[in-house]
Design a protein around this motif. Structure first.
Motif, PDB file in Angstrom:
ATOM      1  N   ASP A   2     -46.886 -33.662 -74.146  1.00  0.00           N
ATOM      2  CA  ASP A   2     -46.480 -34.167 -72.837  1.00  0.00           C
ATOM      3  C   ASP A   2     -47.291 -33.488 -71.735  1.00  0.00           C
ATOM      4  OD1 ASP A   2     -45.196 -31.737 -73.526  1.00  0.00           O
ATOM      5  OD2 ASP A   2     -43.752 -32.021 -71.914  1.00  0.00           O
ATOM      6  N   ASP A   3     -47.434 -34.206 -70.622  1.00  0.00           N
ATOM      7  CA  ASP A   3     -48.092 -33.590 -69.479  1.00  0.00           C
ATOM      8  C   ASP A   3     -47.027 -33.044 -68.521  1.00  0.00           C
ATOM      9  OD1 ASP A   3     -47.089 -35.688 -67.989  1.00  0.00           O
ATOM     10  OD2 ASP A   3     -49.025 -36.662 -67.679  1.00  0.00           O
ATOM     11  N   GLU A  47     -51.840 -37.920 -73.940  1.00  0.00           N
ATOM     12  CA  GLU A  47     -52.956 -38.657 -74.532  1.00  0.00           C
ATOM     13  C   GLU A  47     -53.003 -40.116 -74.082  1.00  0.00           C
ATOM     14  OE1 GLU A  47     -50.769 -36.759 -76.174  1.00  0.00           O
ATOM     15  OE2 GLU A  47     -51.983 -35.092 -76.932  1.00  0.00           O
ATOM     16  N   ARG A  48     -52.260 -40.493 -73.059  1.00  0.00           N
ATOM     17  CA  ARG A  48     -52.254 -41.902 -72.654  1.00  0.00           C
ATOM     18  C   ARG A  48     -53.641 -42.322 -72.186  1.00  0.00           C
ATOM     19  NH1 ARG A  48     -50.116 -39.061 -68.502  1.00  0.00           N
ATOM     20  NH2 ARG A  48     -50.503 -39.695 -66.354  1.00  0.00           N
ATOM     21  N   HIS A  96     -41.122 -42.063 -70.928  1.00  0.00           N
ATOM     22  CA  HIS A  96     -39.810 -41.869 -71.549  1.00  0.00           C
ATOM     23  C   HIS A  96     -39.772 -40.642 -72.451  1.00  0.00           C
ATOM     24  CE1 HIS A  96     -38.372 -45.697 -70.077  1.00  0.00           C
ATOM     25  NE2 HIS A  96     -39.437 -46.289 -70.556  1.00  0.00           N
ATOM     26  N   GLY A  97     -40.922 -40.260 -72.970  1.00  0.00           N
ATOM     27  CA  GLY A  97     -40.985 -39.032 -73.753  1.00  0.00           C
ATOM     28  C   GLY A  97     -40.510 -39.135 -75.179  1.00  0.00           C
TER      29      GLY A  97
END
Ligand code: SF4
Length: 71
Positions: A26-27, A34-35, A13-14
């Motif tokens: 974000d990727d 960093e998830r 969702h950002g």
């Protein structure tokens, strides 16, 4: 304090990196880069970490006093 981001719950969702830009990024696909990680927070970023946890609609971010047992 520690932050842990559950890769299985993150839906991209950002919102987290929008409110914690000194802590998260974000990727290429819009997920938090960093998830799946858990790390100790510098004291000055605890507030941003808590804002990110509050902002995540999936409950993917945990901010805790001790490292999670499975980290
Ligand atoms: S707000 Fe939650 S679901 Fe969205 S990118 Fe961040 S951790 Fe993932």
């Amino acid at each position: 304090m520690f932050i842990a981001i559950d890769a299985g719950k993150c839906m991209g969702h950002g919102r987290c990196y929008a409110v914690a830009e000194d802590l998260l990024s974000d990727d290429d696909e819009g997920f938090v880069a960093e998830r799946g990680r858990c790390w100790e927070l510098p004291a000055d970023l605890v507030g941003q970490a808590q804002d990110a946890a509050d902002a995540c609609p999936e409950g993917a971010i945990a901010v805790t006093e001790t490292a999670p047992a499975d980290a």
